[in-house]
Design a protein around this motif. Sequence first.
Motif, PDB file in Angstrom:
ATOM      1  N   ILE A  23      43.195  14.854  -4.937  1.00 57.72           N
ATOM      2  CA  ILE A  23      44.617  15.058  -5.233  1.00 57.72           C
ATOM      3  C   ILE A  23      45.114  13.980  -6.192  1.00 57.72           C
ATOM      4  CG2 ILE A  23      46.934  14.996  -4.239  1.00 57.72           C
ATOM      5  CD1 ILE A  23      45.685  16.252  -1.696  1.00 57.72           C
ATOM      6  N   ALA A  24      44.742  12.745  -5.902  1.00 58.38           N
ATOM      7  CA  ALA A  24      45.187  11.640  -6.758  1.00 58.38           C
ATOM      8  C   ALA A  24      44.666  11.796  -8.180  1.00 58.38           C
ATOM      9  CB  ALA A  24      44.736  10.310  -6.165  1.00 58.38           C
ATOM     10  N   ALA A  25      43.422  12.265  -8.315  1.00 60.36           N
ATOM     11  CA  ALA A  25      42.838  12.439  -9.644  1.00 60.36           C
ATOM     12  C   ALA A  25      43.505  13.584 -10.398  1.00 60.36           C
ATOM     13  CB  ALA A  25      41.338  12.705  -9.506  1.00 60.36           C
ATOM     14  N   ALA A  26      43.989  14.595  -9.661  1.00 61.62           N
ATOM     15  CA  ALA A  26      44.592  15.770 -10.303  1.00 61.62           C
ATOM     16  C   ALA A  26      46.030  15.525 -10.743  1.00 61.62           C
ATOM     17  CB  ALA A  26      44.540  16.958  -9.350  1.00 61.62           C
ATOM     18  N   LEU A  27      46.703  14.563 -10.123  1.00 64.38           N
ATOM     19  CA  LEU A  27      48.104  14.289 -10.464  1.00 64.38           C
ATOM     20  C   LEU A  27      48.172  13.318 -11.639  1.00 64.38           C
ATOM     21  CD1 LEU A  27      49.910  13.909  -7.014  1.00 64.38           C
ATOM     22  CD2 LEU A  27      50.408  15.618  -8.771  1.00 64.38           C
ATOM     23  N   PRO A  28      48.746  13.719 -12.771  1.00 61.50           N
ATOM     24  CA  PRO A  28      48.845  12.815 -13.912  1.00 61.50           C
ATOM     25  C   PRO A  28      49.831  11.677 -13.694  1.00 61.50           C
ATOM     26  CG  PRO A  28      49.986  14.869 -14.371  1.00 61.50           C
ATOM     27  CD  PRO A  28      49.268  15.064 -13.069  1.00 61.50           C
ATOM     28  N   ALA A  29      50.750  11.865 -12.744  1.00 62.38           N
ATOM     29  CA  ALA A  29      51.760  10.848 -12.424  1.00 62.38           C
ATOM     30  C   ALA A  29      52.347  11.211 -11.072  1.00 62.38           C
ATOM     31  CB  ALA A  29      52.850  10.814 -13.494  1.00 62.38           C
ATOM     32  N   PRO A  30      53.054  10.285 -10.419  1.00 55.16           N
ATOM     33  CA  PRO A  30      53.719  10.632  -9.162  1.00 55.16           C
ATOM     34  C   PRO A  30      54.703  11.789  -9.355  1.00 55.16           C
ATOM     35  CG  PRO A  30      53.707   8.256  -9.484  1.00 55.16           C
ATOM     36  CD  PRO A  30      53.230   8.865 -10.769  1.00 55.16           C
ATOM     37  N   VAL A  31      54.929  12.544  -8.314  1.00 56.93           N
ATOM     38  CA  VAL A  31      55.823  13.702  -8.389  1.00 56.93           C
ATOM     39  C   VAL A  31      57.192  13.302  -8.912  1.00 56.93           C
ATOM     40  CG1 VAL A  31      57.064  15.392  -6.976  1.00 56.93           C
ATOM     41  CG2 VAL A  31      54.616  15.043  -6.628  1.00 56.93           C
ATOM     42  N   ARG A  32      57.698  12.159  -8.475  1.00 55.84           N
ATOM     43  CA  ARG A  32      59.036  11.728  -8.882  1.00 55.84           C
ATOM     44  C   ARG A  32      59.113  11.464 -10.384  1.00 55.84           C
ATOM     45  NH1 ARG A  32      56.312   7.683  -6.478  1.00 55.84           N
ATOM     46  NH2 ARG A  32      56.217   5.639  -7.500  1.00 55.84           N
ATOM     47  N   GLU A  33      57.971  11.129 -10.992  1.00 58.14           N
ATOM     48  CA  GLU A  33      57.949  10.903 -12.438  1.00 58.14           C
ATOM     49  C   GLU A  33      57.685  12.199 -13.198  1.00 58.14           C
ATOM     50  OE1 GLU A  33      55.200   7.780 -13.367  1.00 58.14           O
ATOM     51  OE2 GLU A  33      56.093   6.379 -11.930  1.00 58.14           O
ATOM     52  N   LEU A  34      56.969  13.121 -12.589  1.00 63.58           N
ATOM     53  CA  LEU A  34      56.709  14.406 -13.246  1.00 63.58           C
ATOM     54  C   LEU A  34      57.980  15.232 -13.379  1.00 63.58           C
ATOM     55  CD1 LEU A  34      53.404  15.516 -11.471  1.00 63.58           C
ATOM     56  CD2 LEU A  34      53.644  14.616 -13.795  1.00 63.58           C
ATOM     57  N   GLY A  35      58.857  15.149 -12.364  1.00 64.68           N
ATOM     58  CA  GLY A  35      60.042  15.996 -12.355  1.00 64.68           C
ATOM     59  C   GLY A  35      59.722  17.347 -11.741  1.00 64.68           C
ATOM     60  N   ALA A  36      60.768  18.085 -11.387  1.00 64.48           N
ATOM     61  CA  ALA A  36      60.598  19.324 -10.631  1.00 64.48           C
ATOM     62  C   ALA A  36      59.775  20.357 -11.381  1.00 64.48           C
ATOM     63  CB  ALA A  36      61.967  19.901 -10.276  1.00 64.48           C
ATOM     64  N   GLU A  37      60.129  20.624 -12.630  1.00 60.62           N
ATOM     65  CA  GLU A  37      59.473  21.713 -13.362  1.00 60.62           C
ATOM     66  C   GLU A  37      57.984  21.460 -13.554  1.00 60.62           C
ATOM     67  OE1 GLU A  37      59.954  24.179 -17.595  1.00 60.62           O
ATOM     68  OE2 GLU A  37      61.438  22.674 -17.009  1.00 60.62           O
ATOM     69  N   THR A  38      57.622  20.250 -13.998  1.00 59.73           N
ATOM     70  CA  THR A  38      56.213  19.938 -14.224  1.00 59.73           C
ATOM     71  C   THR A  38      55.446  19.876 -12.920  1.00 59.73           C
ATOM     72  OG1 THR A  38      56.767  18.706 -16.230  1.00 59.73           O
ATOM     73  CG2 THR A  38      54.628  18.261 -15.228  1.00 59.73           C
ATOM     74  N   ALA A  39      56.040  19.284 -11.887  1.00 56.09           N
ATOM     75  CA  ALA A  39      55.356  19.182 -10.598  1.00 56.09           C
ATOM     76  C   ALA A  39      55.063  20.558 -10.032  1.00 56.09           C
ATOM     77  CB  ALA A  39      56.203  18.379  -9.624  1.00 56.09           C
ATOM     78  N   ARG A  40      55.967  21.498 -10.221  1.00 58.05           N
ATOM     79  CA  ARG A  40      55.724  22.862  -9.736  1.00 58.05           C
ATOM     80  C   ARG A  40      54.506  23.473 -10.412  1.00 58.05           C
ATOM     81  NH1 ARG A  40      62.090  24.358 -10.297  1.00 58.05           N
ATOM     82  NH2 ARG A  40      62.791  23.337  -8.374  1.00 58.05           N
ATOM     83  N   LYS A  41      54.367  23.236 -11.693  1.00 53.89           N
ATOM     84  CA  LYS A  41      53.216  23.780 -12.423  1.00 53.89           C
ATOM     85  C   LYS A  41      51.915  23.117 -11.986  1.00 53.89           C
ATOM     86  CE  LYS A  41      55.930  24.917 -16.560  1.00 53.89           C
ATOM     87  NZ  LYS A  41      56.185  24.579 -17.981  1.00 53.89           N
ATOM     88  N   VAL A  42      51.949  21.803 -11.832  1.00 55.31           N
ATOM     89  CA  VAL A  42      50.739  21.062 -11.489  1.00 55.31           C
ATOM     90  C   VAL A  42      50.266  21.395 -10.076  1.00 55.31           C
ATOM     91  CG1 VAL A  42      49.809  18.749 -11.075  1.00 55.31           C
ATOM     92  CG2 VAL A  42      51.229  19.183 -13.090  1.00 55.31           C
ATOM     93  N   LEU A  43      51.208  21.549  -9.151  1.00 51.72           N
ATOM     94  CA  LEU A  43      50.860  21.708  -7.742  1.00 51.72           C
ATOM     95  C   LEU A  43      50.876  23.153  -7.268  1.00 51.72           C
ATOM     96  CD1 LEU A  43      52.829  18.646  -6.323  1.00 51.72           C
ATOM     97  CD2 LEU A  43      50.356  18.839  -6.656  1.00 51.72           C
ATOM     98  N   ALA A  44      51.114  24.101  -8.150  1.00 59.57           N
ATOM     99  CA  ALA A  44      51.151  25.511  -7.751  1.00 59.57           C
ATOM    100  C   ALA A  44      49.803  25.946  -7.192  1.00 59.57           C
ATOM    101  CB  ALA A  44      51.529  26.382  -8.942  1.00 59.57           C
ATOM    102  N   SER A  45      49.848  26.722  -6.120  1.00 56.55           N
ATOM    103  CA  SER A  45      48.625  27.227  -5.484  1.00 56.55           C
ATOM    104  C   SER A  45      48.497  28.720  -5.773  1.00 56.55           C
ATOM    105  CB  SER A  45      48.671  26.998  -3.970  1.00 56.55           C
ATOM    106  OG  SER A  45      48.791  25.631  -3.670  1.00 56.55           O
ATOM    107  N   PRO A  46      47.550  29.115  -6.617  1.00 56.93           N
ATOM    108  CA  PRO A  46      47.376  30.541  -6.890  1.00 56.93           C
ATOM    109  C   PRO A  46      46.813  31.262  -5.673  1.00 56.93           C
ATOM    110  CG  PRO A  46      45.600  29.286  -7.892  1.00 56.93           C
ATOM    111  CD  PRO A  46      46.575  28.285  -7.340  1.00 56.93           C
TER     112      PRO A  46
END
Length: 305
Positions: A23-46
């Motif tokens: 999980i840590a390797a997949a996150l380019p930055a903490p969620v609070r720094e990614l912001g809502a829109e980007t975090a949703r894309k990064v963490l979306a579960s197909p």
Amino acid sequence: MTTQIPLCWARLDSHAFLAAQAIAAALPAPVRELGAETARKVLASPPADVPLTPLARVEDLAVPTRAGRLRARRYHAPATPGGVLLYLHGGGFVLGTLDGVDEACRAIAARSGWDVVSLEYRLAPEHPYPAALEDAIDTFTWLREHDDRVAVGGDSAGGNLAAALCLHLRDHDLTPPVTQILVYPAVDDRFATPSWTEFADAPLLTTADARWLWAQYTGSAVIDEYAAPMKAASLRGLPPALVLTAEVDPLRDDAEAYAARLRADGVPSTVVRHTGVFHGFFTEVGVFAQTDTALDDVARHLRAH
């Protein structure tokens, strides 16, 4: 991820530790720094191509609410259902989708004999408090028009909404759920219990990210007991509860304190702490042995009610 491993990760079992690293390797930055829109894309579960728990019938719904029709998904139990569980997904009020909890909802329906209705409630910051709670209230009310036995449950932010729904129904003399299932629920806004410090750098949800997510949800609203259920003057008269927690989770102590308050106020409550795992484990079906055990906890609890 930095080379410095947080000390609290030593409490994880080997499977959870590897998952935390991934999980840590997949996150380019903490969620609070990614912001809502980007975090949703990064963490979306197909959705899975082949579900781990196949069901004969999974139905897409459009639930009428004061905000318009909301998407939901009903998982029909293989046998005559004992009732229906309204399930509210986690994601810090900002993230989360129907697909992200699909496997967990399938497993609950298959193992418990209860139908499960998973709701896609409105998310913050576009729709701050009390939008999500209103969606939960309206959906529960709609379900009660069609089903005699309705329970409510959810994980994390969804656990908050489930607890708040129970308080709202009690305070307005409305028919309560037959039981509430709270999986590491967010119930307090003070961030004061020891686990917020001990597990500040826990996998998936850090204390700093939790504070940011909370701010997105509450905005400028006055924090009452329906936003933070721990603020309620009394928990008497609420439905029986099952509270599940994860050992390495900043929310752990708040959730367990809420369970203790329920018991002190005369509400039958069971609390189960799952060791060696972190926040979010409940919906990771097929990844952790503790997930399978927790799903059995939920199924057993529903069958008992």
